[in-house]
Write a protein that holds these residues in place. Structure first.
Motif, short mmCIF file in Angstrom:
data_model
loop_
_atom_site.label_atom_id
_atom_site.label_comp_id
_atom_site.label_asym_id
_atom_site.label_seq_id
_atom_site.Cartn_x
_atom_site.Cartn_y
_atom_site.Cartn_z
N VAL A 1 0.41 -1.24 0.46
CA VAL A 1 -0.62 0.08 0.35
C VAL A 1 0.89 1.42 0.32
CG1 VAL A 1 -1.60 -1.29 1.34
CG2 VAL A 1 -0.44 0.02 2.42
N TYR A 2 0.07 2.52 -0.65
CA TYR A 2 1.24 3.59 -1.17
C TYR A 2 0.44 4.81 -0.46
CZ TYR A 2 3.12 7.50 -3.22
OH TYR A 2 3.51 8.85 -3.45
N GLN A 3 0.53 5.61 0.28
CA GLN A 3 0.48 6.86 0.31
C GLN A 3 0.81 8.29 0.32
OE1 GLN A 3 -4.59 6.93 1.82
NE2 GLN A 3 -3.94 9.18 2.76
N GLU A 4 0.97 9.14 0.51
CA GLU A 4 1.97 9.59 -0.44
C GLU A 4 2.61 10.71 0.99
OE1 GLU A 4 0.92 14.48 -2.21
OE2 GLU A 4 2.01 12.85 -3.17
N ASP A 5 1.16 10.82 2.41
CA ASP A 5 1.01 12.04 2.89
C ASP A 5 1.38 11.01 4.45
OD1 ASP A 5 -1.28 10.90 3.26
OD2 ASP A 5 -2.34 12.38 3.73
N TRP A 6 1.13 9.63 4.16
CA TRP A 6 1.72 8.49 5.56
C TRP A 6 3.44 9.30 6.47
CZ3 TRP A 6 0.03 3.28 2.79
CH2 TRP A 6 -1.18 3.82 2.57
N HIS A 7 3.27 8.96 7.80
CA HIS A 7 4.44 9.27 8.11
C HIS A 7 4.93 8.17 8.13
CE1 HIS A 7 6.71 10.60 11.92
NE2 HIS A 7 5.98 11.84 11.74
N LYS A 8 6.58 8.64 8.20
CA LYS A 8 7.97 7.56 6.98
C LYS A 8 7.78 6.78 8.56
CE LYS A 8 11.97 7.73 5.07
NZ LYS A 8 13.36 7.66 4.85
N GLY A 9 7.74 7.41 9.64
CA GLY A 9 7.93 7.23 10.95
C GLY A 9 7.34 6.02 12.02
N VAL A 10 5.88 5.58 11.64
CA VAL A 10 5.27 5.11 11.59
C VAL A 10 4.97 3.97 10.62
CG1 VAL A 10 4.24 6.48 13.72
CG2 VAL A 10 3.23 5.79 10.97
N ILE A 11 5.72 3.83 9.15
CA ILE A 11 5.22 2.72 8.60
C ILE A 11 5.26 1.23 8.65
CG2 ILE A 11 4.91 4.51 6.57
CD1 ILE A 11 7.74 3.72 5.40
N GLY A 12 6.26 0.78 9.07
CA GLY A 12 7.04 -0.70 9.65
C GLY A 12 5.97 -0.74 10.86
N ILE A 13 5.52 -0.59 11.40
CA ILE A 13 4.07 -0.86 13.12
C ILE A 13 3.01 -1.06 11.89
CG2 ILE A 13 2.85 0.22 14.69
CD1 ILE A 13 5.13 2.02 15.14
N VAL A 14 2.59 -0.01 11.11
CA VAL A 14 1.71 -0.56 10.29
C VAL A 14 1.28 -1.77 9.39
CG1 VAL A 14 0.80 0.92 8.10
CG2 VAL A 14 1.15 2.27 10.24
N ALA A 15 2.69 -1.62 8.65
CA ALA A 15 2.71 -2.76 8.02
C ALA A 15 2.81 -4.31 9.14
CB ALA A 15 3.62 -2.91 7.94
N SER A 16 3.00 -4.37 10.43
CA SER A 16 2.83 -4.97 11.07
C SER A 16 0.98 -5.11 11.78
CB SER A 16 3.28 -5.07 12.53
OG SER A 16 4.63 -4.23 12.71
N ARG A 17 1.01 -4.23 12.27
CA ARG A 17 -0.50 -3.76 11.50
C ARG A 17 -1.11 -4.94 10.78
NH1 ARG A 17 0.41 -2.40 16.80
NH2 ARG A 17 0.40 -0.89 17.48
N LEU A 18 -1.07 -4.69 10.29
CA LEU A 18 -1.36 -5.56 8.45
C LEU A 18 -1.71 -6.54 8.43
CD1 LEU A 18 -0.79 -2.45 6.06
CD2 LEU A 18 -2.76 -2.05 7.05
N ILE A 19 -0.33 -6.80 9.10
CA ILE A 19 -0.01 -8.34 8.39
C ILE A 19 -1.08 -9.38 10.22
CG2 ILE A 19 1.62 -10.21 9.44
CD1 ILE A 19 3.72 -8.78 8.26
N GLU A 20 -1.51 -8.75 11.49
CA GLU A 20 -2.87 -9.11 12.30
C GLU A 20 -3.71 -9.24 11.47
OE1 GLU A 20 -2.36 -6.50 15.21
OE2 GLU A 20 -0.73 -6.77 15.27
N THR A 21 -3.99 -8.74 10.03
CA THR A 21 -5.63 -8.34 9.61
C THR A 21 -5.13 -9.53 8.50
OG1 THR A 21 -7.00 -6.40 10.19
CG2 THR A 21 -7.75 -7.05 8.09
N TYR A 22 -4.37 -8.96 7.61
CA TYR A 22 -4.36 -10.26 6.14
C TYR A 22 -3.32 -10.77 6.06
CZ TYR A 22 -8.25 -6.76 4.36
OH TYR A 22 -8.88 -6.25 4.28
N TYR A 23 -2.74 -12.18 6.64
CA TYR A 23 -1.49 -12.48 7.14
C TYR A 23 -0.38 -12.89 5.94
CZ TYR A 23 1.60 -15.00 9.90
OH TYR A 23 2.48 -15.73 10.21
N ARG A 24 0.11 -11.87 5.75
CA ARG A 24 0.72 -12.51 4.72
C ARG A 24 2.29 -10.94 4.25
NH1 ARG A 24 -4.55 -10.41 0.96
NH2 ARG A 24 -4.48 -8.64 0.44
N PRO A 25 2.44 -10.86 3.89
CA PRO A 25 4.18 -10.36 3.27
C PRO A 25 3.85 -8.76 3.20
CG PRO A 25 5.10 -12.38 2.63
CD PRO A 25 3.68 -12.08 2.77
#
Length: 562
Positions: free
Chosen positions: A349-373
């Motif tokens: 996923v991509y959105q240009e205004d997402w805060h760079k400092g938390v995208i790693g945490i968001v990636a982990s959160r998305l795995i909790e919902t859709y379990y995939r790389p």
């Protein structure tokens, strides 16, 4: 959830270990699963000592690194300690700088700005060194692939020592010394140190040179344990020793910075899990929201009042980080649904205004919902930057390598990585990454797995078993909290849900005529119907001590029921 039961070791091995250690079959099984087969191995597992640490000079280039630092000190050169902005990097910089400053004043620190400079060694950092008359830079938790940066520094007459733990590329940087146990030509016996761990080996070597003992270095182990916990490295071998003694420092005499972070925590004894969820996110929040320098300032501050001020600022950054990650996760989930990408093998996923400092945490959160790389991209200058997170047993680093024709740069581990690319290559990369993962991932890996150590009866659980299980700590990768399966359980008739949204499950379970146990299942509130009306069910759980009104009892922490 996919339940898998670990294979049981050979019967004669179990019996031999039972006899040697005078333990029951369950404990012998758990030890054998962790590669512990003899009395001596069990002794060093249950009673690790700091004497178990390897000689730091076994690491390739350690002698060169120490000689160059000693030369810098005798020539009164200015030294810069450079490290990444995450927990591993900032603890490593704090560790090495505070050790060197204990006997040599000309030491400065540098953490790159996540947004301006990005990950790793930066040209801006080297220019800063040149402007300040610095002739030696020691890089921690980064640098193993910084070929061009080191060449640039060499042209300016600045020497580099690299202390890293990431996988090297085909060519090593042209530094004075490259300390990395993952170098193919390094025979260091333990390969899984984190960046701060490699930094600790360097101060261990320097201390040896100064006739100090390992006892003199114990006060630095709170930093090493924090990095081990945060970087999710295996808690085996040297890491287990460093984590165990580091936790003792955190619980008895932590440095003022860590003390300031944990003084409002009500728990008597903090575990590795507490470090992961309480200390690490706060240290990380500085680099995510403001600047990693704030974490170093906190961790190297020796005045408690000043440390408390730094800690309250970092606490605010952590609160901001939580708000951001909640908001961005919501937007990312919406994007996946709107783009109808629910059936894919990857989440990108991509959105240009997402805060760079938390995208790693968001990636982990998305795995909790859709379990995939999962990769989460945002705009960073004129390029896109992303954080990658993976699912158990799938190497996302290899998948990125196979898609690297579209990437400007990338680096990381099996389970977490970072990358940048040009915006016009985003869609082509997204398609290629999906294709690579589709071809290489086993379908089973897209279903979360709970790996069970042993099937037991509730009647096997007692105080002696718990006493021994506590000696398996500290837990972490490759030495996880033991999980047990018990079948044909019944709740005694009053299951209930807890929490604001009824998200947790509270049971009192029995198995035929066994003694009953209280059981709590965090996030399992929706499964209450399985246990209602005294229906029979199976459960996977860990065993823990629950203290209530001064009374300690054994409790099952449920991981799943069906």
């Amino acid at each position: 959830m996919r339940w898998t039961l670990k294979s049981k070791p050979e019967k004669q091995k179990i019996q031999a270990l039972q006899n040697d250690l005078q333990v029951d079959e369950i404990i012998a099984t758990l030890l054998l699963q962790r590669g512990i087969e003899t009395f001596e191995q069990a002794k060093s597992f249950f009673r690790p000592t700091l004497d178990d640490l390897h000689n730091p000079y076994l690491m390739k280039d350690m002698d060169k690194a120490v000689n160059r630092i000693e030369k810098a000190i005798s020539n009164e050169e200015n030294i810069l300690i450079f490290g990444d902005y995450d927990v591993d990097g900032t603890t490593a910089v704090s560790l090495l700088s505070s050790y060197l400053k204990s006997y040599y004043p000309n030491v400065a620190t540098y953490i790159p700005d996540r947004y301006d400079e990005g990950y790793g060694i930066s040209f801006k950092g080297i220019d800063y060194a040149e402007d300040n008359g610095i002739t030696l830079i020691i890089a921690l938790d980064c640098g193993i692939k910084s070929i061009e940066h080191i060449d640039y520094a060499n042209q300016k007459g600045i020497d580099f020592i690299i202390c890293d733990h990431h996988r090297p590329g085909d060519t090593l940087p042209n530094a004075i010394a490259v300390l990395d146990p993952k170098r193919s030509d390094c025979n260091y016996p333990y390969k899984e140190l984190c960046g701060c761990g490699v930094g600790f080996k360097l101060i261990q070597a320097l201390a040896k040179n100064r006739n100090q003992t390992i006892a003199d270095l114990i006060p630095y182990l709170d930093l090493v344990a924090t990095a081990i916990a945060a970087d999710i490295v295996p808690i085996t071998g040297e890491n287990r020793v460093l984590a165990k003694f580091g936790l003792e420092v955190i619980n008895s005499s932590p440095r003022p910075g860590i003390k300031a972070l944990i003084q409002n925590i009500k728990k008597k004894i903090l575990t590795i899990t507490d470090v992961v969820f309480i200390i690490a996110p706060r240290i990380n929040a500085a680099g995510r929201i403001k600047h990693g320098n704030e974490a170093v300032a906190l961790l190297t501050e020796f005045d408690l009042q000043q440390a408390e001020l730094f800690a309250s600022e970092i606490e605010q950054h952590n609160a901001d980080r939580k708000d951001l990650d909640k908001q961005i996760t919501k937007e990312a989930l919406l994007q996946i649904e709107n783009n109808n990408e629910i059936e894919r093998f990857t989440t990108v996923v991509y959105q240009e205004d997402w805060h760079k400092g938390v995208i790693g945490i968001v990636a982990s959160r998305l795995i909790e919902t859709y379990y995939r790389p999962t990769l989460v991209f945002t705009k960073s200058g004129d390029k896109l930057a992303a954080s990658a997170r993976s699912v158990k047993d799938f190497d996302v680093y290899n998948a990125l390598e196979a898609s690297s024709e579209y990437l400007e740069q990338f680096g990381g581990h099996m389970y977490a990585a970072g990358m940048t690319l040009k915006e016009e290559n985003y869609q082509a990369f997204k398609n290629k990454f999906e294709e690579v993962v589709h071809k290489t991932i086993h379908p089973d890996l897209l279903i979360p797995e709970i790996s069970v150590d042993a099937e037991i009866d509730l009647s096997d659980i007692n105080e002696r078993m718990m006493r021994i299980l506590k000696q398996f700590e500290p837990f972490g990768p490759e030495n996880m909290t033991p999980l047990f399966l018990s079948t044909k359980l019944n709740d005694t008739g009053y299951p209930k849900t807890l929490g604001n949204d009824n998200e947790h499950l509270k049971l009192f379970v029995k198995q035929s005529d066994s003694e009953g146990f209280g059981a709590i299942g965090f996030g399992l509130g929706k499964k209450i119907s399985i246990a209602k009306d005294r229906k029979s069910f199976d459960a996977i759980y860990s065993i823990e001590e629950n203290e209530w009104n001064g009374t300690v009892s054994l409790q099952l922490q449920l991981r799943d029921i069906k």
